[in-house]
Design an enzyme around this catalytic site. Structure first.
Site, PDB file in Angstrom:
ATOM      1  N   CYS A 121     -25.565  47.571   2.355  1.00 55.19           N
ATOM      2  CA  CYS A 121     -24.801  48.319   1.872  1.00 55.19           C
ATOM      3  C   CYS A 121     -23.372  47.976   1.808  1.00 55.19           C
ATOM      4  CB  CYS A 121     -24.461  49.442   3.137  1.00 55.19           C
ATOM      5  SG  CYS A 121     -23.519  50.536   2.455  1.00 55.19           S
ATOM      6  N   CYS A 164     -23.746  49.734  -5.440  1.00 55.61           N
ATOM      7  CA  CYS A 164     -23.672  50.734  -4.308  1.00 55.61           C
ATOM      8  C   CYS A 164     -25.910  50.227  -4.099  1.00 55.61           C
ATOM      9  CB  CYS A 164     -23.566  51.863  -4.678  1.00 55.61           C
ATOM     10  SG  CYS A 164     -24.136  53.495  -3.334  1.00 55.61           S
TER      11      CYS A 164
END
Ligand code: DGL
Length: 259
Positions: free
Chosen positions: A189, A75
């Site tokens: 992302c 992440c």
């Protein structure tokens, strides 16, 4: 540390599956434990303290409950907020983070103009600013905080994903391969690779999409190798855990990883 132990991988939700996919291809003999923090997602709009507290708690849980031998923070938002804290707190644990692929993009772009789509948390972090500053001479970066896009991908809401991809790619001008145009798009992302087809359709075949799965997988191999922790003979098993809906995670894993 025992090399038969699994590697822990976590994200706010299903996004980290894009990293897990590359990890399994690079390290077929390893076993993995994947944790999706969907019960606390999205991270991107929650602020640094919240995300670092969640990351620290997840790492402890993966160590205590699953005896992981290494941790991949799959992440960008959590890496920006907490990778330094995780490394300081668990000095014997190899920890790999992910960051938006600005470096590969800077060497790929011919027009020297790159768009970076990422969460608000990632783009406002000190870590991201330092990365961008280090590449200032190589390319111009147009930054787009994509509020809501990770959540729409998480919810598998196709029309909303498409509407947000359209809105955010229109926020920067202009994509193309002529001088000054943006010829490279960083998917900053880990959720966004699951919208890659939509981006391709909107931007056409000439704009290059860049993501981080493969470099992160190679870095994980290097780090484990360096500590004699590689396991060439595991079964490639993945165990899934989540603070959210286990059914949704299973569906996403079946869809994106054929698991
Ligand atoms: N997948 C995460 C990232 O790479 C965060 C998405 C979110 O929860 O906002 O930044």
């Amino acid at each position: 540390m025992d090399r038969d132990r699994p590697i822990g991988v976590f994200d706010s939700g299903v996004g980290g599956l894009s990293i897990l996919r590359a990890l399994r291809a690079e390290l077929p003999g390893e076993d993995f434990v994947y944790f999706s923090d969907a019960g606390h997602a999205p991270y991107g709009e929650k602020g640094e303290e919240f995300v670092s507290n969640r990351s620290l708690a997840i790492a402890v849980d993966l160590l205590e409950q699953h005896r992981i031998k290494g941790l991949v923070v799959a992440c960008n938002t959590a890496t920006a907020a907490a990778v330094h804290l995780l490394r300081a707190r668990h000095t014997h644990l190899p920890v790999v983070g992910v960051e938006p692929a600005l470096k590969p993009a800077a060497s790929l772009t011919k027009t020297r103009h790159v768009a970076v789509l990422a969460t608000r948390g990632t783009l406002s972090s000190a870590k991201f600013k330092a990365l961008q500053d280090s590449l200032r001479e190589h390319a111009q970066f147009s930054l787009v905080p994509c509020d809501g896009l990770a959540a729409a991908i998480e919810a598998d809401d196709g029309p909303q994903v498409r509407a947000l991809c359209l809105r955010y790619t229109r926020d920067v001008c202009c994509f193309g391969t002529k001088p000054g145009e943006i010829d490279t798009l960083v998917l900053g992302c880990t959720h966004y690779p699951f919208a890659a087809e939509v981006f391709r359709e909107l931007l056409g075949p000439d704009v290059q999409l860049v993501e981080t799965g493969e470099p992160v997988a190679r870095q994980t191999r290097r780090l484990l190798e360096g500590q004699a922790l590689l396991n060439p003979s595991g079964s490639g098993a993945v165990r899934f855990h989540t603070s959210g809906d286990p059914g949704a995670l299973r569906t996403a894993a079946a869809r994106w990883l054929s698991l």
